[in-house]
Design an enzyme around this catalytic site. Structure first.
Site, short mmCIF file in Angstrom:
data_model
loop_
_atom_site.label_atom_id
_atom_site.label_comp_id
_atom_site.label_asym_id
_atom_site.label_seq_id
_atom_site.Cartn_x
_atom_site.Cartn_y
_atom_site.Cartn_z
N CYS A 54 2.98 -7.00 1.80
CA CYS A 54 2.04 -6.33 2.70
C CYS A 54 1.26 -7.41 3.44
O CYS A 54 0.61 -8.25 2.81
CB CYS A 54 1.09 -5.46 1.87
SG CYS A 54 -0.26 -4.73 2.81
N CYS A 67 3.53 -6.10 9.94
CA CYS A 67 3.22 -5.08 8.94
C CYS A 67 4.56 -4.70 8.36
O CYS A 67 5.52 -4.45 9.11
CB CYS A 67 2.54 -3.88 9.60
SG CYS A 67 2.42 -2.44 8.49
N SER A 102 0.83 -1.21 0.00
CA SER A 102 0.00 0.00 0.00
C SER A 102 0.86 1.26 0.00
O SER A 102 0.41 2.33 -0.40
CB SER A 102 -0.89 0.00 1.25
OG SER A 102 -0.07 -0.13 2.40
N1 DGL Z 1 2.40 -2.42 4.85
C1 DGL Z 1 1.08 -2.92 5.14
C2 DGL Z 1 1.16 -4.26 5.88
O1 DGL Z 1 2.14 -4.95 5.82
C3 DGL Z 1 0.06 -2.06 5.81
C4 DGL Z 1 -0.03 -0.60 5.74
C5 DGL Z 1 -1.45 -0.08 5.56
O2 DGL Z 1 -2.21 0.04 6.54
O3 DGL Z 1 -1.76 0.18 4.41
O4 DGL Z 1 0.23 -4.65 6.51
#
Ligand code: DGL
Length: 278
Positions: free
Chosen positions: A89, A203, A26
């Site tokens: 992600c 995350c 994202s």
């Molecule tokens: N980088 C994303 C993940 O690993 C999340 C970030 C978002 O909330 O968009 O969950």
């Protein structure tokens, strides 16, 4: 500020060895996965795609995330012809991995919370997990807990402020100076929180704040994330393939915005020398 990617895509499609690996997130969280991938496959051509128009995923519904990620990856795969897609992600993977695999023929590597390695490391039996709101409520996470940490206590906390803080940091800004302390305090305040000795960074944005998180948790706590395992999985799935970077690696964004100029140093440091809007 960025060129539209349509003009750039054909250059990366010319030969099999020049076919890119597509990393998708994202935002800039997937750069933590890219860093691990560079250590294993420094020659691999990479396109890094950030759905900044959809950020943050963590506050969206399952239906929104599944539709958005499947649609975007479908269009990106068609236009960019990657040899492999990595959903860098946790939120998108825990919700949409199966749906994306159903519709795309290219190999897909997902990112799931590193509960298995954390369970192998914990001595106290109490594991913390920091993720987005959407990730921590997933049945996928319940299943990982049941499969790999059945005798441990897994304490989950949603820390959306860490996403915004990581995004700010990579733009050279401070972000919320208390976000890390708040997330650590929230986990510590849960029943048995004082016994946490291992924390899953569920995350991909959070490893970008690893130094701050490590300092806030203190020396008795190990942080675990999935980046290295993902990189090794990509190595495994591409074994025997040749890699040739014919054009500089590219960062793609789903929305142009003035703030993106601030990311240039971080993108360059990640070896993403070109940027464009998809
Ligand atoms: N980088 C994303 C993940 O690993 C999340 C970030 C978002 O909330 O968009 O969950």
């Amino acid at each position: 500020m960025f060129a539209r990617s349509r003009a750039i895509a054909p250059a990366v499609m010319s030969a099999d060895s020049a076919k890119p690996i597509l990393l998708f997130d994202s935002g800039i969280g997937g750069l933590s996965v890219l860093a691990a991938l560079r250590r294993y496959l420094p020659q691999a051509p990479v396109i890094y795609a950030a759905d900044n128009a959809g950020l943050p995923y963590g506050q969206k519904t399952e239906a929104e995330i599944a539709a958005r990620v499947s649609g975007l990856l479908g269009r990106m795969t068609e236009r960019l012809r990657p040899r492999l897609v990595c959903i860098a992600c946790n939120t998108a993977s825990t919700i949409a991995l199966a749906a994306v695999r159903d519709v795309l023929e290219v190999p897909i590597v997902g990112t799931v919370p590193a509960i298995k390695p954390a369970a192998a490391l914990t001595r106290s039996g109490v594991i913390g997990l920091l993720g987005t709101e959407a990730t921590i409520r997933q049945r996928y996470v319940d299943q990982l807990e049941a499969d790999f940490a059945p005798t441990a206590t897994l304490l989950r906390h949603a820390a959306p402020d860490l996403v915004t803080t990581a995004e700010a940091r990579l733009r050279g800004q401070t972000g919320d100076p208390c976000a890390v302390e708040r997330a650590v305090a929230a986990l510590r305040a849960m029943p048995q929180g004082g016994l946490i000795d291992t924390v899953v960074l569920a995350c991909t944005h959070f490893p970008l704040l690893a130094a701050d998180l490590a300092a806030a948790f203190g020396p008795g706590v190990r942080l675990v994330d999935g980046a290295d395992g993902i990189a090794r999985r990509i190595v495994h799935l591409t074994r025997g393939q040749s890699f040739e970077r014919r054009v500089p690696d590219l960062a793609l964004f789903t929305r142009d915005e003035p703030q993106l100029a601030l990311l240039r140093p971080a993108l360059m440091a990640a070896g993403l020398e070109r940027a464009a809007v998809f």
